[in-house]
Design an enzyme around this catalytic site. Structure first.
Site, mmCIF file in Angstrom:
data_model
loop_
_atom_site.group_PDB
_atom_site.id
_atom_site.type_symbol
_atom_site.label_atom_id
_atom_site.label_comp_id
_atom_site.label_asym_id
_atom_site.label_seq_id
_atom_site.Cartn_x
_atom_site.Cartn_y
_atom_site.Cartn_z
ATOM 1 N N SER A 227 12.860 -31.620 16.526
ATOM 2 C CA SER A 227 13.448 -32.095 15.521
ATOM 3 C C SER A 227 13.449 -33.805 15.733
ATOM 4 C CB SER A 227 14.918 -31.671 15.500
ATOM 5 O OG SER A 227 15.406 -31.826 14.335
ATOM 6 N N ASP A 453 11.858 -24.229 7.443
ATOM 7 C CA ASP A 453 12.661 -25.045 8.155
ATOM 8 C C ASP A 453 13.601 -25.645 7.312
ATOM 9 O OD1 ASP A 453 14.069 -27.106 9.688
ATOM 10 O OD2 ASP A 453 12.280 -26.700 11.218
ATOM 11 N N HIS A 483 15.122 -23.323 11.845
ATOM 12 C CA HIS A 483 14.737 -24.732 12.481
ATOM 13 C C HIS A 483 14.050 -24.546 13.697
ATOM 14 C CE1 HIS A 483 15.099 -28.901 12.509
ATOM 15 N NE2 HIS A 483 16.082 -29.222 13.444
#
Length: 514
Positions: A227, A453, A483
């Site tokens: 991320s 996602d 995610h």
């Protein structure tokens, strides 16, 4: 307050830095101290403190792998490398490999910005056990986070009120209250953390990464970014392309977007995740307990949130579940398909007047522990994001943009759009519209995108590959939900990632895993 979506999971400027300036000596009283020559003193790890989220000290891994922690000195200001230093907290568990089996250290950043790697790595270490056969697994609290000179803003009682307020104002009075509360939070950050605020940009953290690489004894940085960690990794690759070793970016931030574009992308992403959640519920063999059709599921959620706007229900005593808290809880559950059952349970309870499960999910999003203490993830997220991102959006701008956000998501559009005011009154100017991650000359970087996602939409992976430059980014697609991709435990994804990190085998670009 408006919901602030953290990326496990901002924008910035990046400038080339010479080796001599990056690895120059610095210190507090001893001006001739050279931080590149420091030796880390590894010791048994203490229990996480409040800023890291609390909880017990990490327990040994099943093979008696002991967790060790150390503090690394780094310049407070990389433009003044002989000035004051700060301490950056590191954690590691040694590789099970010996001799030529061991490659070096594999550094993890799990995202945020604002997440404590020292607290997170032990919690997920079992997922990376295969990688430990050739690497010491290492993570850290970035500057401003956890035990690394944490940014501090409001206290626990103030944060309770902050997260309970109406984040989607319907009239002038509610708008004024939201703006005043946001300014009070930002003013508290400046008052409590003035010294560190100008020095928490992602470029600063990237330079810290290179110092870690050097101090840990590695010629190249072997890296696993998730991320926001993909943005940090991209900035590192831009600054130090020749020092990139084997690197993997998972749940990829789009480096070409400004904060508004990123927020709008997330709005669409979470609406897609909600659509998928609703379809999944009604497709099961047993009856979906929260709706007769996918549209009915979403309609009932919309009605619940509308009702909560004026009539909160009991949450976790003495707090009540507001519209803002419920929205945060729903968003948190959409991060992972593993949480969908808890979302179903929480919605069932809320329809019967019990908001406790949705509030637990909201607390998880906001970094609140069961004892009422908050970690510093919200403060750090705000500080890093606002120091990185140049744009400042005021209330009038947000109101003009609301129709597009509502079109992207009738359920989440208002909440996420109002979240853009978070940096309006910030004390430190933002660096740039978006990060520079171009990295000519870098080793290949495996870039993994997940089509489902919500927080870092799939399109960001292709954008990252293109921005890294020809011959650097290698795209891998996972057709899944949630995610990130590696922690889905999909054999194809994990096989490709492990094959690169362990054996240097670069999968063909465009590989698709289902």
């Amino acid at each position: 307050m408006p919901t602030r979506l953290r990326l496990r999971a901002a924008a910035l400027t990046a400038s080339a830095v010479l080796l001599s300036s990056v690895l120059a000596g610095c210190g507090d009283d001893a001006q001739d101290e050279d931080v590149t020559r420091q030796e880390l003193s590894w010791k048994a790890c203490p229990a996480p403190d409040e800023a890291q989220g609390g909880g017990p000290a990490p327990t040994p891994l099943p093979d008696d792998g002991e967790w060790q922690c150390a503090t690394m000195k780094a310049p407070l200001d990389w433009n003044d490398p002989k000035g004051d230093t700060i301490g950056l907290e590191l954690i590691r568990v040694r590789s099970t490999g010996t001799g030529n089996e061991r490659i070096g250290s594999l550094l993890f950043n799990f995202g945020g910005p604002g997440g404590s790697g020292v607290a997170t790595l032990p919690a997920f270490a079992k997922d990376y056990e295969k990688l430990r056969t050739r690497y010491d697994l290492v993570s850290f609290d970035p500057r401003g986070v956890g035990r690394s000179d944490p940014v501090i803003c409001e206290n626990d009682q103030q944060l309770d009120a902050y997260f309970q307020q109406d984040g989607t104002p319907d009239d002038a009075a509610e708008r004024t209250q939201l703006l005043d509360s946001t300014k009070e939070f930002n003013d508290a950050c400046e008052q409590e953390s003035k010294k560190i605020l100008p020095h928490v940009r992602t470029t600063d953290a990237a330079r810290d990464l290179d110092l870690m690489r050097h101090v840990l004894g590695d010629d190249k940085l072997h890296y696993f970014g998730i991320s926001y960690g993909t943005e940090l990794g991209g900035v590192y690759a831009h600054l130090f392309p020749r020092r990139v070793g084997r690197a993997v970016f998972d749940a990829v931030v789009d480096p070409t977007q400004d904060p508004e574009q990123s927020t709008l992308g997330q709005t669409k992403g979470f609406q897609l995740a909600l659509d998928n959640f609703a379809e999944d519920c009604v497709s099961k063999t047993e009856e979906c307990p929260i709706g007769d059709s996918a549209q009915d599921v979403k309609n009932r959620i919309a009605t619940l949130l509308k009702d909560l706007d004026g009539n909160p229900i009991q949450g976790i005593f003495p707090r009540r579940l507001t519209q803002t808290a419920a929205t945060s809880g729903i968003l948190q559950a959409l991060y992972s398909q593993d949480f969908w059952e808890f979302l179903t349970e929480g919605l069932e309870e809320a329809y019967d007047g019990d908001g406790s499960t949705l509030m637990l999910l909201s607390d998880s999003m906001n970094g609140r522990s069961e004892n009422g203490e908050y970690d510093n993830s919200t403060a750090a997220f705000t500080a890093i994001s606002c120091a990185d991102a140049k744009p400042r959006y005021d209330a009038a701008y947000v109101e003009r943009r609301l129709p597009e956000f509502r079109a992207a998501s009738p359920l989440f559009g208002d909440s996420l759009a109002w979240g853009m005011i978070g940096c309006t009154d910030w004390a430190v100017a933002g660096a740039a519209d978006h990060p520079d991650v171009s990295a000519p000359g870098s080793a290949p970087i495996l870039v993994v995108g997940n089509t489902g996602d919500p927080a870092t939409p799939y399109e960001g992976a292709k954008a990252m590959v293109n921005a890294l430059g020809k011959g650097v980014g290698v795209e891998l697609t996972y057709r899944g939900q949630g995610h990130g991709a590696y922690d889905s435990k999909n054999p194809c994804v994990q096989g490709a990632v492990n094959g690169y990190l362990l054996d240097g085998k670069v999968p063909p670009t465009g590989t698709v895993c289902t």
